[in-house]
Design an enzyme around this catalytic site. Sequence first.
Site, PDB file in Angstrom:
ATOM      1  N   CYS A   2       2.380  12.371  12.776  1.00 41.93           N
ATOM      2  CA  CYS A   2       1.518  12.566  14.288  1.00 41.93           C
ATOM      3  C   CYS A   2       0.006  12.533  14.037  1.00 41.93           C
ATOM      4  CB  CYS A   2       1.841  14.062  14.345  1.00 41.93           C
ATOM      5  SG  CYS A   2       3.748  14.394  14.302  1.00 41.93           S
ATOM      6  N   ARG A  27      -0.998   5.547  12.165  1.00 40.55           N
ATOM      7  CA  ARG A  27      -0.245   6.481  11.580  1.00 40.55           C
ATOM      8  C   ARG A  27       1.322   6.612  11.398  1.00 40.55           C
ATOM      9  NH1 ARG A  27      -3.876  11.023  10.181  1.00 40.55           N
ATOM     10  NH2 ARG A  27      -2.322  12.574  10.269  1.00 40.55           N
ATOM     11  N   TRP A  76       5.687  11.936  15.442  1.00 43.36           N
ATOM     12  CA  TRP A  76       6.551  11.311  14.394  1.00 43.36           C
ATOM     13  C   TRP A  76       7.542  12.522  14.124  1.00 43.36           C
ATOM     14  CZ3 TRP A  76       8.228  12.185   9.314  1.00 43.36           C
ATOM     15  CH2 TRP A  76       8.680  10.818   8.210  1.00 43.36           C
ATOM     16  N   ASN A 102       0.046  19.053  14.610  1.00 42.67           N
ATOM     17  CA  ASN A 102       0.472  17.996  13.415  1.00 42.67           C
ATOM     18  C   ASN A 102       1.073  19.071  12.296  1.00 42.67           C
ATOM     19  OD1 ASN A 102      -0.161  15.969  14.698  1.00 42.67           O
ATOM     20  ND2 ASN A 102      -1.858  15.281  13.114  1.00 42.67           N
ATOM     21  N   GLY A 103       2.079  18.738  11.573  1.00 47.01           N
ATOM     22  CA  GLY A 103       2.569  19.579  10.412  1.00 47.01           C
ATOM     23  C   GLY A 103       3.665  20.263  10.789  1.00 47.01           C
ATOM     24  N   GLU A 484       4.907  -2.540  -7.183  1.00 47.91           N
ATOM     25  CA  GLU A 484       3.848  -2.682  -5.782  1.00 47.91           C
ATOM     26  C   GLU A 484       4.343  -3.661  -4.988  1.00 47.91           C
ATOM     27  OE1 GLU A 484       2.413  -0.596  -4.173  1.00 47.91           O
ATOM     28  OE2 GLU A 484       1.142  -1.556  -2.763  1.00 47.91           O
ATOM     29  N   LYS A 488       6.059  -3.476  -1.091  1.00 46.96           N
ATOM     30  CA  LYS A 488       5.250  -4.296  -0.029  1.00 46.96           C
ATOM     31  C   LYS A 488       6.593  -4.783   0.876  1.00 46.96           C
ATOM     32  CE  LYS A 488       2.022  -2.678   0.516  1.00 46.96           C
ATOM     33  NZ  LYS A 488       1.772  -1.599  -0.488  1.00 46.96           N
ATOM     34  N   GLU A 491       8.924  -2.367   2.632  1.00 49.48           N
ATOM     35  CA  GLU A 491       7.816  -1.716   3.790  1.00 49.48           C
ATOM     36  C   GLU A 491       8.167  -2.376   5.060  1.00 49.48           C
ATOM     37  OE1 GLU A 491       4.586   1.435   2.063  1.00 49.48           O
ATOM     38  OE2 GLU A 491       4.273  -0.716   1.601  1.00 49.48           O
ATOM     39  N   HIS A 507      20.566  -3.954 -18.050  1.00 48.51           N
ATOM     40  CA  HIS A 507      21.176  -2.771 -18.223  1.00 48.51           C
ATOM     41  C   HIS A 507      21.976  -2.123 -16.990  1.00 48.51           C
ATOM     42  CE1 HIS A 507      20.192  -2.314 -22.467  1.00 48.51           C
ATOM     43  NE2 HIS A 507      18.634  -2.551 -22.129  1.00 48.51           N
ATOM     44  N   LYS A 605       1.550   6.329   8.046  1.00 50.48           N
ATOM     45  CA  LYS A 605       0.445   5.987   7.096  1.00 50.48           C
ATOM     46  C   LYS A 605      -0.049   7.379   6.225  1.00 50.48           C
ATOM     47  CE  LYS A 605      -3.158   3.337   5.646  1.00 50.48           C
ATOM     48  NZ  LYS A 605      -2.795   2.278   4.487  1.00 50.48           N
TER      49      LYS A 605
END
Length: 610
Positions: A2, A27, A76, A102-103, A484, A488, A491, A507, A605
């Site tokens: 948010c 965000r 969000w 927010n939160g 990484e 990417k 995402e 394995h 974000k």
Amino acid sequence: MCGIVGYTGRKQAAPILLEGLTKLEYRGYDSAGVAVSDVLGKIVIAKAQGKLEVLKEKIDGGKAIQGKCGIGHTRWATHGVPNETNAHPHCNDDSTIVAVHNGIIENYAELKAKLQRRGYQFYSETDTEVATKLVDYYYKKYGEPLKAISEFALRVRGSYALAVMFSDYKGEIFAIRKDSPMVIGTSGGDCFLASDVPALLKYTKHVYYIENLQIAHLFDGQAQFFNLDREPVGVPLTEVTWDAEAAEKDGYEHYMLKEIHEQPRVVRDTVGYLLHDGNIDFSELMLTDEALAGFKSIVVVGCGSAYHAGVVMQYVIEDLARIPVRVELASEFRYRTLNLRGDELVIAISQSGETADTIAALREAKAQGLKTLAVVNVVGSTIAREADYVFYTKAGPEISVATTKAYSAQLIAGYLIAIKLAEVRGAVSSEYAKALKAELLLLPEKIESILAEQASVQQFAFHTMDKKDAFFIGRGIDYAVSMEGSLKLKEISYIHSEAYAAGELKHGAISLVENGTLVFGVLTQEGLIAKTVSNLLETKSRNARLAVVAFEDIELPQVCEKVFSVPRTDSHFAASLSVIPLQLYSYYLSVSKGNNVDKPRNLAKSVTVE
Ligand code: G6P
């Protein structure tokens, strides 16, 4: 996650709020709304599900709502589905008190039940409506906004950045925060608030970061601050060194591509931050050589890509400084029995400095009496303010949700910390330390040369866009980079992808390799290359398609369909180069698939909830 904005001043509020929300779009969000109070103090709310464009259209770019004071929000979803009813702003029954938040209010169910017993009814599923009605309750009881907000803060558990308008207080905004970021700025008769600096940059570079449980009162071009006892408190004015252009696309099609191309500059600036005339100077961090030498081991914590930068840091510090390092996901670290020792240093890595789990991990470490070093990009962020020492990465504002340049800057922080530790512990010869530092200065140029080859990455991405699965394998630092590269890809391209330590593939996961599965090998670590090549060949025998990222002078088997060459560097720094083709690959694949590169589905974000 948010985003909140607020404005009160001499101009029409709605267009400014929409503009601020646009700057916070990165965000991540799924609905948006604004509330504006008109000349009589009457508050009008407009909300829409989906992208900001829908809201903009609904209120004609803001022209449909007149008034010079307002608050806005991109949501969000946490409590309740993303629809218009659950979107913020939320209000009391007669819309005389309106809030954005927010939160997460952890005890919202309990508070809601209490309010219901007092006759309150609820129209949404959100904790924010509960927060707004709690403020309403205390406002009706005490008749005073500051008192209502401080009573709210005393009753609520969880995290919040809350901005509230009261129709009785025309042209005024009240705000409070706890564990959720909020920044406030004033400029020539106008006041702004936002959850992140890019929303304010166009108007001011001088901002106030309020502390937890401080209340801000914005009115008449000024900001005043109070504690929960409603006593005035001083909040220092901080200058933001980022400029507004740094947060613009600058001719690139997407922020992500722009940020990938900024990496030579970011690496140069982050190296140059502490490396002067051949010396790494940590005095800027307030960290003395004696204190550094006293740490017997290190714990690195972070989330997502910051965690991956931590994995590289672990390999580099252990090898150069010969000190035990463990790296932990912040979300796991915070709830484990840690058995920490007093002489350990905890390094918290975070681009935003606001990731809830990383903040909690840092606090846990501090509560156990350990020293903490933050590697953070956002100046004034919670992690930066709470850590004992701060290493500021010099990435500038990162807008694309999938991090690239901030990750690269975090890698550099890791190298500088590793070399410095190695020096103070006498773990490397001065000649080798000198050579390492000289090599750091060459990295920007080498990254530029990789970026110059982006067309070939683009082509390969285009030819592999139908793939459903991918594996990234490597050993040591190459494994860390694989993690990484794989993240990417998931995402932004939504392709299922996994990173594996090359030796571990057989394995279990090799059972998933079938005709045409894409396998990326990362090959830069001396002594490990032949072993990873063998593992690649094992997948080739099962008809995988192979692509590799390798130092340019490495001899490779003919079976690799695609080779992304990177210039040679000291193997400790290889991640800074090998990650570049992987970033570009994910970017171009996402573009080929027509995805929303900068704002991938379901992601945020800055993850300010746990
Ligand atoms: C989110 C972002 C990632 C980032 C992670 C940690 O998941 O999408 O790109 O790596 O948070 O964020 P931080 O701000 O703590 O580095």
